[in-house]
Scaffold this motif. Structure first.
Motif, PDB file in Angstrom:
ATOM      1  N   ASN A 276       9.206  -5.137  12.143  1.00  0.00           N
ATOM      2  CA  ASN A 276       8.099  -4.395  12.750  1.00  0.00           C
ATOM      3  C   ASN A 276       7.826  -3.081  12.028  1.00  0.00           C
ATOM      4  O   ASN A 276       7.004  -2.285  12.482  1.00  0.00           O
ATOM      5  N   ASP A 277       8.513  -2.879  10.915  1.00  0.00           N
ATOM      6  CA  ASP A 277       8.387  -1.618  10.173  1.00  0.00           C
ATOM      7  C   ASP A 277       8.022  -1.895   8.721  1.00  0.00           C
ATOM      8  O   ASP A 277       8.779  -1.600   7.804  1.00  0.00           O
ATOM      9  N   PHE A 278       6.844  -2.501   8.513  1.00  0.00           N
ATOM     10  CA  PHE A 278       6.309  -2.720   7.176  1.00  0.00           C
ATOM     11  C   PHE A 278       5.064  -1.856   6.986  1.00  0.00           C
ATOM     12  O   PHE A 278       4.437  -1.437   7.960  1.00  0.00           O
ATOM     13  N   GLU A 279       4.700  -1.622   5.715  1.00  0.00           N
ATOM     14  CA  GLU A 279       3.479  -0.891   5.411  1.00  0.00           C
ATOM     15  C   GLU A 279       2.606  -1.725   4.485  1.00  0.00           C
ATOM     16  O   GLU A 279       3.068  -2.690   3.864  1.00  0.00           O
ATOM     17  N   ILE A 280       1.328  -1.335   4.396  1.00  0.00           N
ATOM     18  CA  ILE A 280       0.329  -2.152   3.685  1.00  0.00           C
ATOM     19  C   ILE A 280       0.183  -1.693   2.244  1.00  0.00           C
ATOM     20  O   ILE A 280       0.237  -0.508   1.932  1.00  0.00           O
ATOM     21  N   VAL A 281      -0.027  -2.668   1.359  1.00  0.00           N
ATOM     22  CA  VAL A 281      -0.253  -2.388  -0.055  1.00  0.00           C
ATOM     23  C   VAL A 281      -1.214  -3.434  -0.610  1.00  0.00           C
ATOM     24  O   VAL A 281      -1.262  -4.572  -0.129  1.00  0.00           O
ATOM     25  N   ASN A 282      -1.971  -3.056  -1.610  1.00  0.00           N
ATOM     26  CA  ASN A 282      -2.886  -3.984  -2.258  1.00  0.00           C
ATOM     27  C   ASN A 282      -2.216  -4.594  -3.486  1.00  0.00           C
ATOM     28  O   ASN A 282      -1.780  -3.879  -4.392  1.00  0.00           O
ATOM     29  N   VAL A 283      -2.106  -5.924  -3.513  1.00  0.00           N
ATOM     30  CA  VAL A 283      -1.560  -6.647  -4.668  1.00  0.00           C
ATOM     31  C   VAL A 283      -2.606  -7.667  -5.104  1.00  0.00           C
ATOM     32  O   VAL A 283      -2.943  -8.587  -4.343  1.00  0.00           O
ATOM     33  N   ASN A 284      -3.159  -7.490  -6.298  1.00  0.00           N
ATOM     34  CA  ASN A 284      -4.227  -8.356  -6.781  1.00  0.00           C
ATOM     35  C   ASN A 284      -3.704  -9.725  -7.196  1.00  0.00           C
ATOM     36  O   ASN A 284      -2.532  -9.874  -7.565  1.00  0.00           O
ATOM     37  N   ASN A 285      -4.587 -10.717  -7.156  1.00  0.00           N
ATOM     38  CA  ASN A 285      -4.216 -12.056  -7.608  1.00  0.00           C
ATOM     39  C   ASN A 285      -3.813 -12.024  -9.075  1.00  0.00           C
ATOM     40  O   ASN A 285      -4.484 -11.404  -9.904  1.00  0.00           O
ATOM     41  N   GLY A 286      -2.717 -12.682  -9.387  1.00  0.00           N
ATOM     42  CA  GLY A 286      -2.235 -12.721 -10.752  1.00  0.00           C
ATOM     43  C   GLY A 286      -1.397 -11.533 -11.163  1.00  0.00           C
ATOM     44  O   GLY A 286      -0.847 -11.495 -12.271  1.00  0.00           O
ATOM     45  N   GLU A 287      -1.290 -10.550 -10.293  1.00  0.00           N
ATOM     46  CA  GLU A 287      -0.483  -9.367 -10.597  1.00  0.00           C
ATOM     47  C   GLU A 287       1.000  -9.725 -10.558  1.00  0.00           C
ATOM     48  O   GLU A 287       1.460 -10.408  -9.644  1.00  0.00           O
ATOM     49  N   LYS A 288       1.729  -9.292 -11.552  1.00  0.00           N
ATOM     50  CA  LYS A 288       3.159  -9.620 -11.641  1.00  0.00           C
ATOM     51  C   LYS A 288       3.977  -8.623 -10.813  1.00  0.00           C
ATOM     52  O   LYS A 288       4.241  -7.507 -11.246  1.00  0.00           O
ATOM     53  N   GLN A 289       4.335  -9.043  -9.629  1.00  0.00           N
ATOM     54  CA  GLN A 289       5.179  -8.261  -8.737  1.00  0.00           C
ATOM     55  C   GLN A 289       6.212  -9.195  -8.113  1.00  0.00           C
ATOM     56  O   GLN A 289       5.968 -10.398  -7.974  1.00  0.00           O
ATOM     57  N   ASN A 290       7.353  -8.661  -7.770  1.00  0.00           N
ATOM     58  CA  ASN A 290       8.436  -9.471  -7.202  1.00  0.00           C
ATOM     59  C   ASN A 290       8.323  -9.524  -5.675  1.00  0.00           C
ATOM     60  O   ASN A 290       8.363  -8.486  -5.015  1.00  0.00           O
ATOM     61  N   LYS A 291       8.194 -10.727  -5.142  1.00  0.00           N
ATOM     62  CA  LYS A 291       8.168 -10.890  -3.698  1.00  0.00           C
ATOM     63  C   LYS A 291       9.591 -10.855  -3.141  1.00  0.00           C
ATOM     64  O   LYS A 291      10.543 -11.249  -3.807  1.00  0.00           O
ATOM     65  N   VAL A 292       9.703 -10.389  -1.910  1.00  0.00           N
ATOM     66  CA  VAL A 292      10.984 -10.384  -1.218  1.00  0.00           C
ATOM     67  C   VAL A 292      11.052 -11.643  -0.354  1.00  0.00           C
ATOM     68  O   VAL A 292      10.117 -11.952   0.391  1.00  0.00           O
ATOM     69  N   LEU A 293      12.162 -12.370  -0.462  1.00  0.00           N
ATOM     70  CA  LEU A 293      12.345 -13.618   0.267  1.00  0.00           C
ATOM     71  C   LEU A 293      13.468 -13.502   1.288  1.00  0.00           C
ATOM     72  O   LEU A 293      14.321 -12.619   1.192  1.00  0.00           O
ATOM     73  N   LYS A 294      13.438 -14.403   2.258  1.00  0.00           N
ATOM     74  CA  LYS A 294      14.498 -14.433   3.255  1.00  0.00           C
ATOM     75  C   LYS A 294      15.849 -14.594   2.571  1.00  0.00           C
ATOM     76  O   LYS A 294      16.010 -15.412   1.666  1.00  0.00           O
TER      77      LYS A 294
END
Length: 431
Positions: A276-294
């Motif tokens: 319940n404690d997340f914040e918003i960010v803009n990540v464009n399609n194709g942008e190389k960023q690391n997702k956080v997984l379970k």
């Protein structure tokens, strides 16, 4: 404004007709502070005790009972030149200087019979005149209420360090209900204080038990029933790999967008990420960023002191399109026989903290080397089942503590609501 029947308009608002408003200077005399220097404040057993600035700011209650409190002692051979510095029952001690909103906080002193107590540095010492009477405890609660503190706000000065003067306090007013009603109000609020205090004591006890369990279970000193076998050493680079948080972002990318990220404090404050404690960010399609997984473990990689580097938290939920703040790094397990929750508790234990402090590098700011992190080895239970069982016990302990903390917060809010109603006369306690 329509004044309800049985109430009257005064300089500090609408109050019951039977209540009085008295100027502070009519109720109290101001006494001189003690004149001994800080070098005399020897923390050794003596016959004279000292109420100092810190006592005012850290009291759980707004009433200080000398019989029950362990205050610092001052050298019994000190000669106090001004006898007015000794404290009497019913005296009020204000904190006159602070770096935050605590300036103007006060305590009422009770229970000092046959003891020598002096008011301390950075305080304002007030003593009741013979013109008014207050029920014991009323001033301790009233002078710390928002209702009274709002009177002080116009007189508080300073930017980095705030202060208030005796002359300013003299200008304030005090509500004076009938003595019987004061006593009834104090009884209700002090009962709430006792309840909150008992919950806090239980929280402290549960935390101590949890800390002991962590030290025994995560070191193998105590084994759970049914588990045997020698614990194993694992190199962190062999069982997982690291990845970075968000990169290449500017302020325009935040507070809007199609993705969420885990803020820094969410990791520092929780062994398991608060979803319940997340914040918003803009990540464009194709942008190389690391997702956080379970199942990912998340660490802060820098701090101003080594003790706060490498604090760990586990993401234990499936969250779509979630990323990590740029001040932290992620660690993803590739060995399915390792419990992420177990490791989260391990890295937050004394064992894990000792490792992180050892890995922290720097002088004025400390950073965690990910290469050294991956080359480090840890000792852990040899089966996933034992790791899971240990983590489950610690999780249940955390859940119980969190429930008690939520309960305490609930009662603190109830107490504040009750105080607001009772200390202003909106609700009457006449019997």
């Amino acid at each position: 404004m329509l004044i309800p029947k049985g109430y009257k308009q005064t300089e500090i608002g609408i109050i019951p007709e039977e209540w009085q408003v008295k100027k502070f200077y009519i109720c109290f005399n101001f006494l001189s502070n003690n004149t001994f220097s800080r070098k005399n404040l020897n923390f050794i057993k003596g016959s004279i005790k000292n109420i100092h600035y810190g006592d005012i700011l850290t009291k759980f209650s707004n009433i200080i009972n000398i019989k029950k409190e362990k205050l610092p002692f001052i050298n019994e051979d000190i000669i106090i030149r001004n006898t007015e510095t000794f404290v009497n029952n019913g005296d009020i001690i204000f904190a006159d200087t602070a770096e935050d909103y605590t300036v103007g906080k006060a305590i009422e002193v009770v229970g000092i019979e046959n003891q020598k107590v002096v008011s301390g540095l950075h305080t304002i010492h007030c003593r009741l005149t013979n013109l008014v009477n207050f029920s014991s405890g009323w001033l301790g609660y009233y002078l710390n209420s928002k209702y009274y503190h709002d009177q002080l706000l116009p007189y508080i000065t300073g930017i980095k360090v705030s202060s208030i003067s005796k002359s300013s306090i003299k200008k304030t007013s005090i509500l004076l209900p009938p003595l019987k009603e004061q006593a009834n109000i104090v009884k209700i609020i002090s009962d709430m204080d006792s309840l909150i205090f008992s919950i806090q004591n239980l929280i402290n006890k549960k935390k101590a038990i949890r800390q002991g369990a962590i030290q025994e279970l995560l070191t193998g000193k105590r084994r759970l029933q049914g588990f045997r076998g020698k614990w194993v050493k694992k190199r962190l680079g062999d069982i997982g790999f690291t990845y970075t948080g968000l990169s290449g972002k500017n302020k325009n990318d935040f507070q809007q967008g199609n993705a969420m990220y885990i803020p820094f404090l969410n990791i520092l404050n929780n062994p398991i990420i608060d979803i319940n404690d997340f914040e918003i960010v803009n990540v464009n399609n194709g942008e190389k960023q690391n997702k956080v997984l379970k199942g990912d473990l998340l660490f802060n990689n820098s701090s101003e002191n080594p003790e706060e580097v490498g604090i760990c938290s586990l993401l234990d939920d499936n969250i779509d399109n979630l990323y990590l703040n740029s001040f932290c790094f992620g660690y993803r397990l590739k060995d399915k026989n390792i419990s992420g929750l177990y490791l989260s508790y391990y890295f937050r234990s004394n064992l894990g903290r000792m490792l992180m402090i050892k890995l922290a590098q720097g002088i004025t700011r400390y950073n965690l080397s990910k290469s050294k992190f991956l080359s480090s080895t840890i000792l852990l239970a040899n089966t996933f089942e034992e790791q899971k069982a240990i983590a489950s016990i610690l999780f249940d302990m955390d859940k119980e503590i969190k429930s008690l903390e939520d309960k305490k917060i609930k009662y603190e809010k109830i107490k504040q609501g009750i105080m607001q109603q009772l200390l202003t006369g909106r609700i009457r306690l006449l019997d």
